[in-house]
Design a protein around this motif. Structure first.
Motif, PDB file in Angstrom:
ATOM      1  N   ARG A 186       0.824  -1.206   0.000  1.00  0.00           N
ATOM      2  CA  ARG A 186       0.000   0.000   0.000  1.00  0.00           C
ATOM      3  C   ARG A 186       0.860   1.259   0.000  1.00  0.00           C
ATOM      4  O   ARG A 186       0.481   2.279  -0.567  1.00  0.00           O
ATOM      5  CB  ARG A 186      -0.953  -0.022   1.192  1.00  0.00           C
ATOM      6  CG  ARG A 186      -1.957  -1.161   1.096  1.00  0.00           C
ATOM      7  CD  ARG A 186      -2.981  -1.170   2.210  1.00  0.00           C
ATOM      8  NE  ARG A 186      -4.003  -2.166   1.952  1.00  0.00           N
ATOM      9  CZ  ARG A 186      -5.122  -1.932   1.256  1.00  0.00           C
ATOM     10  NH1 ARG A 186      -5.362  -0.737   0.796  1.00  0.00           N
ATOM     11  NH2 ARG A 186      -5.985  -2.897   1.029  1.00  0.00           N
ATOM     12  N   GLU A 192       3.975   5.198  -6.110  1.00  0.00           N
ATOM     13  CA  GLU A 192       3.811   5.140  -7.565  1.00  0.00           C
ATOM     14  C   GLU A 192       2.801   6.185  -8.048  1.00  0.00           C
ATOM     15  O   GLU A 192       3.069   6.944  -8.993  1.00  0.00           O
ATOM     16  CB  GLU A 192       3.350   3.724  -7.933  1.00  0.00           C
ATOM     17  CG  GLU A 192       3.338   3.468  -9.402  1.00  0.00           C
ATOM     18  CD  GLU A 192       2.870   2.045  -9.726  1.00  0.00           C
ATOM     19  OE1 GLU A 192       2.919   1.168  -8.835  1.00  0.00           O
ATOM     20  OE2 GLU A 192       2.435   1.842 -10.864  1.00  0.00           O
ATOM     21  N   LYS A 193       1.652   6.233  -7.391  1.00  0.00           N
ATOM     22  CA  LYS A 193       0.602   7.162  -7.823  1.00  0.00           C
ATOM     23  C   LYS A 193       1.010   8.610  -7.550  1.00  0.00           C
ATOM     24  O   LYS A 193       0.699   9.510  -8.344  1.00  0.00           O
ATOM     25  CB  LYS A 193      -0.709   6.849  -7.089  1.00  0.00           C
ATOM     26  CG  LYS A 193      -1.346   5.562  -7.558  1.00  0.00           C
ATOM     27  CD  LYS A 193      -1.743   5.672  -9.019  1.00  0.00           C
ATOM     28  CE  LYS A 193      -2.214   4.384  -9.612  1.00  0.00           C
ATOM     29  NZ  LYS A 193      -2.267   4.429 -11.081  1.00  0.00           N
ATOM     30  N   TRP A 242       2.165   1.477  -3.585  1.00  0.00           N
ATOM     31  CA  TRP A 242       1.099   2.010  -4.430  1.00  0.00           C
ATOM     32  C   TRP A 242       1.036   3.528  -4.298  1.00  0.00           C
ATOM     33  O   TRP A 242       0.935   4.254  -5.294  1.00  0.00           O
ATOM     34  CB  TRP A 242      -0.220   1.353  -4.017  1.00  0.00           C
ATOM     35  CG  TRP A 242      -1.406   1.996  -4.597  1.00  0.00           C
ATOM     36  CD1 TRP A 242      -1.964   1.731  -5.810  1.00  0.00           C
ATOM     37  CD2 TRP A 242      -2.167   3.047  -4.020  1.00  0.00           C
ATOM     38  NE1 TRP A 242      -3.038   2.566  -6.003  1.00  0.00           N
ATOM     39  CE2 TRP A 242      -3.185   3.369  -4.932  1.00  0.00           C
ATOM     40  CE3 TRP A 242      -2.096   3.755  -2.811  1.00  0.00           C
ATOM     41  CZ2 TRP A 242      -4.123   4.367  -4.677  1.00  0.00           C
ATOM     42  CZ3 TRP A 242      -3.021   4.748  -2.562  1.00  0.00           C
ATOM     43  CH2 TRP A 242      -4.022   5.037  -3.491  1.00  0.00           C
ATOM     44  N   GLU A 266      -2.655   5.205   2.903  1.00  0.00           N
ATOM     45  CA  GLU A 266      -2.211   5.511   1.546  1.00  0.00           C
ATOM     46  C   GLU A 266      -3.264   6.298   0.777  1.00  0.00           C
ATOM     47  O   GLU A 266      -2.921   7.105  -0.099  1.00  0.00           O
ATOM     48  CB  GLU A 266      -1.824   4.228   0.800  1.00  0.00           C
ATOM     49  CG  GLU A 266      -2.975   3.333   0.374  1.00  0.00           C
ATOM     50  CD  GLU A 266      -3.527   2.459   1.492  1.00  0.00           C
ATOM     51  OE1 GLU A 266      -3.111   2.628   2.658  1.00  0.00           O
ATOM     52  OE2 GLU A 266      -4.392   1.603   1.195  1.00  0.00           O
TER      53      GLU A 266
END
Lengths: 257, 257
Positions: free
Chosen positions: A88, A94-95, A91, A242
């Motif tokens: 998480r 990355e985003k 993620w 996250e």
């Protein structure tokens, strides 16, 4: 358009490492004389002509240099407590890269369940996310630190008291936002404001802190408020770490378009 | 606090299905006489006393009813073209539920690479995400439709022309936002505005469309603008479909806190 990454290109070293070379020659089948796009991770894109098309080490000549490639108009540093499930956090990293972020610091709070953080995988994800979303700059992943050390390293001269809310005190230009679930009132301090109210004051240079599953401790929150951080609310929804971090990053991004 | 889901509770059927019953009795080890929390997916939480603690079919009596549990103060319907990699759509659906959304419609555009969408997995994810984030209402997943059918089903009486931008025309109270990459100028229409500018006009009842990897077609964009949709920008970053959709959902959420 495919981007390659070479961390030494700005020092004049005109080659790709083994992994990037293999991808360039074996997968994408580029050949000598073709032009490839190489980013330095610092914000610059180089258009390069391949000289040696070896899958073990591509060499090239720089033919054009484009600064501030895929940059954004603000500076954002997010310090986020890695959740138990590290996927998480990855993620989020990355985003956030795709949207636009400059620095990420993993935080350990008093109530963190996770006390260990290994950065190698996240480092690789940041590189691939930056290439994928056409950004010349790769966000910096800092060493994990405790919440208290982070606050002390990023305090402003401004200090808040219960009688002078931080938003009306003198200001050094950095918007420092601490997001937490506990009610500020119980600390005898001023009410939280919404993230949009806080960003309306300044969204060009932002630091934000998102705490662990167990929230920040009272003493962490008090220390932040005493060191020029503004307590903000991300609304009534129960957001995972996250998701809260990404909503905050997204708010900074949108405030700057 | 764990939530259970029973889609028939509002019709007076006081039992959990086999999967929820097994989870309640075998995993969480609840027993007769204990109080569990059951949501109906429509927005209501029921506090229920277990009568029969069978792992095949828990029965209960309702002892308290809490309406609008974990609700949000706006209405949001996002129509999103599912990307080739369906995991990314599922991720969007899960995160949007956590933040707060009412309806999701999968869209097929002229330039969609994906022309098939199976909803079963997404349905299940919406239920688990709503339970996880303590929301009594589960977002509705509509059947996939083409972009043109969606626009025609959700048009406003207001029509835009090049001389009267939609933001100054009479308004039915629904903010309809179409996000795309192509420049509006090339269509001879008014400039795009930012999502924040659009939401400043109204953020309580929002519909938004996010197109496929290949973007909306010119004729889809023109049809939307002719039917009361506002062209908006999500900034300069190259966002993947699911990231663009989440940034937009996040903007609506933040505009309402």
């Amino acid at each position: 358009m495919e981007l390659f990454y070479s961390k030494n290109i700005s020092q004049g070293i005109c080659s790709l490492d083994a992994e990037e070379s293999n991808h360039c020659i074996k997968v994408l089948r580029h050949r000598r004389g073709e032009i490839i796009n190489v980013v330095d991770g610092g914000g610059t894109l180089y258009k390069c002509e391949i000289m040696e098309d070896s899958p073990k080490g591509v060499t090239f000549n720089i033919v054009e240099r484009i600064d501030n490639y895929g940059t954004h108009s603000y500076r954002l540093h997010a310090a986020v407590a890695p959740p138990k499930n590290i996927d998480r956090f990855e993620w989020f990293a990355e985003k956030a890269t795709e949207i636009g972020i400059d620095e990420i610091t993993p935080l350990f709070g008093e109530y963190s369940e996770r006390k260990v953080f290994k950065g190698e995988r996240v480092e690789r994800l940041l590189i691939s996310a930056a290439k994928q979303s056409h950004k010349g700059a790769i966000p910096t992943l800092n060493e994990a630190v405790t919440v208290k050390d982070f606050i002390l390293a990023h305090s402003s001269a401004v200090t808040a008291t219960s009688s002078t809310p931080v938003t009306s005190a003198p200001w050094d230009g950095i918007t420092r936002l601490i997001c937490y679930c506990d009610e500020v009132e119980s600390l005898g301090l001023s009410h939280k404001i919404t993230i949009n109210q806080a960003l309306a004051r300044g969204a060009k240079d932002v630091m934000l802190m998102i705490g662990p599953e167990g929230d920040f401790s009272r003493s962490e929150i008090t220390l932040a408020l005493q060191n020029g951080w503004t307590a903000i609310s991300l609304g009534e929804s129960r957001l995972r770490i996250e998701t809260a971090a990404l909503v905050a990053v997204s708010s900074v991004y949108i405030a700057n378009i």
